[in-house]
Design a protein around this motif. Structure first.
Motif, PDB file in Angstrom:
ATOM      1  N   HIS A 150       0.868  -1.176   0.000  1.00 39.68           N
ATOM      2  CA  HIS A 150       0.000   0.000   0.000  1.00 39.68           C
ATOM      3  C   HIS A 150       0.908   1.231   0.000  1.00 39.68           C
ATOM      4  CE1 HIS A 150       0.892   0.819   4.261  1.00 39.68           C
ATOM      5  NE2 HIS A 150       0.847  -0.494   4.409  1.00 39.68           N
ATOM      6  N   ALA A 151       0.373   2.367  -0.425  1.00 39.28           N
ATOM      7  CA  ALA A 151       1.160   3.599  -0.434  1.00 39.28           C
ATOM      8  C   ALA A 151       1.709   3.861   0.965  1.00 39.28           C
ATOM      9  CB  ALA A 151       0.314   4.775  -0.906  1.00 39.28           C
ATOM     10  N   GLY A 152       3.001   4.093   1.053  1.00 38.68           N
ATOM     11  CA  GLY A 152       3.666   4.291   2.334  1.00 38.68           C
ATOM     12  C   GLY A 152       4.225   3.013   2.922  1.00 38.68           C
ATOM     13  N   GLY A 153       3.782   1.861   2.409  1.00 39.81           N
ATOM     14  CA  GLY A 153       4.259   0.573   2.906  1.00 39.81           C
ATOM     15  C   GLY A 153       5.657   0.262   2.410  1.00 39.81           C
ATOM     16  N   GLU A 154       6.295  -0.672   3.088  1.00 42.91           N
ATOM     17  CA  GLU A 154       7.647  -1.074   2.707  1.00 42.91           C
ATOM     18  C   GLU A 154       7.679  -2.496   2.180  1.00 42.91           C
ATOM     19  OE1 GLU A 154      10.715  -0.323   5.572  1.00 42.91           O
ATOM     20  OE2 GLU A 154      10.056   1.749   5.894  1.00 42.91           O
ATOM     21  N   VAL A 210       5.163   4.394  -3.070  1.00 40.93           N
ATOM     22  CA  VAL A 210       4.691   5.770  -3.108  1.00 40.93           C
ATOM     23  C   VAL A 210       3.228   5.798  -3.523  1.00 40.93           C
ATOM     24  CG1 VAL A 210       5.000   8.019  -4.237  1.00 40.93           C
ATOM     25  CG2 VAL A 210       7.002   6.622  -3.643  1.00 40.93           C
ATOM     26  N   GLU A 211       2.885   4.954  -4.493  1.00 37.61           N
ATOM     27  CA  GLU A 211       1.512   4.897  -5.002  1.00 37.61           C
ATOM     28  C   GLU A 211       1.217   3.496  -5.503  1.00 37.61           C
ATOM     29  OE1 GLU A 211      -1.211   6.880  -8.576  1.00 37.61           O
ATOM     30  OE2 GLU A 211       0.932   7.234  -8.543  1.00 37.61           O
ATOM     31  N   ILE A 212       0.014   3.048  -5.236  1.00 36.34           N
ATOM     32  CA  ILE A 212      -0.466   1.787  -5.807  1.00 36.34           C
ATOM     33  C   ILE A 212      -1.883   2.037  -6.288  1.00 36.34           C
ATOM     34  CG2 ILE A 212      -1.088  -0.617  -5.359  1.00 36.34           C
ATOM     35  CD1 ILE A 212       1.200  -0.714  -3.338  1.00 36.34           C
ATOM     36  N   LEU A 213      -2.086   1.880  -7.574  1.00 35.14           N
ATOM     37  CA  LEU A 213      -3.387   2.034  -8.202  1.00 35.14           C
ATOM     38  C   LEU A 213      -3.694   0.728  -8.925  1.00 35.14           C
ATOM     39  CD1 LEU A 213      -5.831   3.799  -8.947  1.00 35.14           C
ATOM     40  CD2 LEU A 213      -4.517   4.618 -10.921  1.00 35.14           C
ATOM     41  N   ALA A 214      -4.378  -0.173  -8.225  1.00 34.04           N
ATOM     42  CA  ALA A 214      -4.637  -1.515  -8.772  1.00 34.04           C
ATOM     43  C   ALA A 214      -5.634  -1.446  -9.922  1.00 34.04           C
ATOM     44  CB  ALA A 214      -5.175  -2.423  -7.665  1.00 34.04           C
ATOM     45  N   PRO A 215      -5.434  -2.197 -10.965  1.00 36.93           N
ATOM     46  CA  PRO A 215      -4.245  -2.972 -11.347  1.00 36.93           C
ATOM     47  C   PRO A 215      -3.426  -2.253 -12.408  1.00 36.93           C
ATOM     48  CG  PRO A 215      -6.082  -3.708 -12.662  1.00 36.93           C
ATOM     49  CD  PRO A 215      -6.577  -2.541 -11.824  1.00 36.93           C
ATOM     50  N   GLU A 216      -3.294  -0.945 -12.271  1.00 38.18           N
ATOM     51  CA  GLU A 216      -2.689  -0.136 -13.333  1.00 38.18           C
ATOM     52  C   GLU A 216      -1.274   0.354 -13.074  1.00 38.18           C
ATOM     53  OE1 GLU A 216      -5.349   3.117 -14.061  1.00 38.18           O
ATOM     54  OE2 GLU A 216      -7.083   1.790 -14.280  1.00 38.18           O
ATOM     55  N   ARG A 217      -0.964   0.717 -11.811  1.00 34.47           N
ATOM     56  CA  ARG A 217       0.321   1.385 -11.583  1.00 34.47           C
ATOM     57  C   ARG A 217       0.831   1.114 -10.174  1.00 34.47           C
ATOM     58  NH1 ARG A 217      -1.009   6.100 -13.313  1.00 34.47           N
ATOM     59  NH2 ARG A 217      -1.817   6.920 -11.377  1.00 34.47           N
ATOM     60  N   ILE A 218       2.155   0.932 -10.106  1.00 33.43           N
ATOM     61  CA  ILE A 218       2.880   0.831  -8.842  1.00 33.43           C
ATOM     62  C   ILE A 218       4.050   1.798  -8.933  1.00 33.43           C
ATOM     63  CG2 ILE A 218       4.249  -0.640  -7.313  1.00 33.43           C
ATOM     64  CD1 ILE A 218       2.759  -3.073  -8.569  1.00 33.43           C
ATOM     65  N   VAL A 219       4.198   2.647  -7.921  1.00 25.06           N
ATOM     66  CA  VAL A 219       5.326   3.575  -7.868  1.00 25.06           C
ATOM     67  C   VAL A 219       6.071   3.305  -6.560  1.00 25.06           C
ATOM     68  CG1 VAL A 219       6.050   5.999  -7.884  1.00 25.06           C
ATOM     69  CG2 VAL A 219       3.998   5.306  -9.161  1.00 25.06           C
ATOM     70  N   TYR A 220       7.391   3.143  -6.657  1.00 29.51           N
ATOM     71  CA  TYR A 220       8.192   2.881  -5.464  1.00 29.51           C
ATOM     72  C   TYR A 220       9.592   3.457  -5.643  1.00 29.51           C
ATOM     73  CZ  TYR A 220      10.396  -0.931  -8.083  1.00 29.51           C
ATOM     74  OH  TYR A 220      11.076  -1.666  -9.032  1.00 29.51           O
ATOM     75  N   HIS A 221      10.324   3.513  -4.533  1.00 27.08           N
ATOM     76  CA  HIS A 221      11.728   3.922  -4.585  1.00 27.08           C
ATOM     77  C   HIS A 221      12.504   3.109  -3.561  1.00 27.08           C
ATOM     78  CE1 HIS A 221      11.622   6.267  -0.822  1.00 27.08           C
ATOM     79  NE2 HIS A 221      10.397   6.602  -1.199  1.00 27.08           N
ATOM     80  N   THR A 269      19.687   5.637  -6.587  1.00 28.10           N
ATOM     81  CA  THR A 269      18.519   6.356  -6.105  1.00 28.10           C
ATOM     82  C   THR A 269      17.656   6.683  -7.315  1.00 28.10           C
ATOM     83  OG1 THR A 269      19.794   7.272  -4.294  1.00 28.10           O
ATOM     84  CG2 THR A 269      17.742   8.386  -4.841  1.00 28.10           C
ATOM     85  N   TYR A 270      16.435   6.189  -7.284  1.00 22.97           N
ATOM     86  CA  TYR A 270      15.528   6.389  -8.411  1.00 22.97           C
ATOM     87  C   TYR A 270      14.091   6.264  -7.942  1.00 22.97           C
ATOM     88  CZ  TYR A 270      15.224   1.313  -8.246  1.00 22.97           C
ATOM     89  OH  TYR A 270      15.019   0.024  -7.824  1.00 22.97           O
ATOM     90  N   LEU A 271      13.179   6.681  -8.799  1.00 23.36           N
ATOM     91  CA  LEU A 271      11.750   6.488  -8.582  1.00 23.36           C
ATOM     92  C   LEU A 271      11.278   5.589  -9.710  1.00 23.36           C
ATOM     93  CD1 LEU A 271       9.241   7.369  -6.903  1.00 23.36           C
ATOM     94  CD2 LEU A 271       8.852   9.092  -8.673  1.00 23.36           C
ATOM     95  N   ALA A 272      10.748   4.428  -9.362  1.00 25.62           N
ATOM     96  CA  ALA A 272      10.272   3.467 -10.365  1.00 25.62           C
ATOM     97  C   ALA A 272       8.763   3.576 -10.496  1.00 25.62           C
ATOM     98  CB  ALA A 272      10.650   2.045  -9.978  1.00 25.62           C
TER      99      ALA A 272
END
Length: 162
Positions: A57-61, A81-92, A108-111
């Motif tokens: 979930h957003a904020g989860g590790e 950073v963001e999870i929009l099921a089932p379209e997008r996952i953003v993490y770093h 260091t990147y944002l995926a």
């Protein structure tokens, strides 16, 4: 394997990898949200992975330890950073003090991962935006693109078992 990878010139900061996966989006998505399935394919070729934490979930590790063929353990921690099921996952990745990173720390990147349904297939794209062009160059020289593509090769093989 339908594989596309772009390694940009040093003045750019983004690495983009796109795959057309022969699996429905719901299944591809599940291989990211289920720690057991994620561990089956995450990491470079010939590495094994153990997922010790996956708070999806957003904020989860997400904590994973990858084991190289020689037994070296490579711990990595990420934050969603963001999870929009089932379209997008953003993490770093989160900073790591592990001694294993002394000579090659994780970049260091944002995926941003996107999952586009295309009938019974999925167009899967990873965009990794680095803090700087030098960071992208360092990551590519350190094997980031190679290891990521190898992981996605493993994902394709894993999906073919369904």
């Amino acid at each position: 394997m339908a594989r596309e990878s772009q390694e940009h010139p040093v003045e750019q900061r983004e690495l983009v990898i796109t795959r057309r996966l022969k699996a429905p989006r719901s299944l591809v998505w599940r291989t990211f949200e289920d720690p057991y399935l994620l561990a089956q394919w995450w990491g470079p070729e010939n590495f094994t992975s153990t997922i010790s934490k996956l708070d999806f979930h957003a904020g989860g590790e997400w904590h994973v330890t990858m084991r190289a063929p020689n037994g070296t353990e490579v711990p990595v921690r990420y934050q969603f950073v963001e999870i929009l099921a089932p379209e997008r996952i953003v993490y770093h990745p989160l900073p790591s003090a592990a001694a294993v990173w002394r000579d090659n720390p994780p970049p260091t990147y944002l995926a941003t991962l996107t999952f586009e349904a295309l009938g019974n297939e999925t167009v899967f794209t990873m965009r990794a935006e680095f803090e700087s062009a030098a960071g992208l160059d360092f990551a590519i020289k350190g094997g980031f693109a190679l290891g990521t593509n190898q992981a996605f090769d493993k994902l394709e093989r894993h999906l073919a078992t369904y």
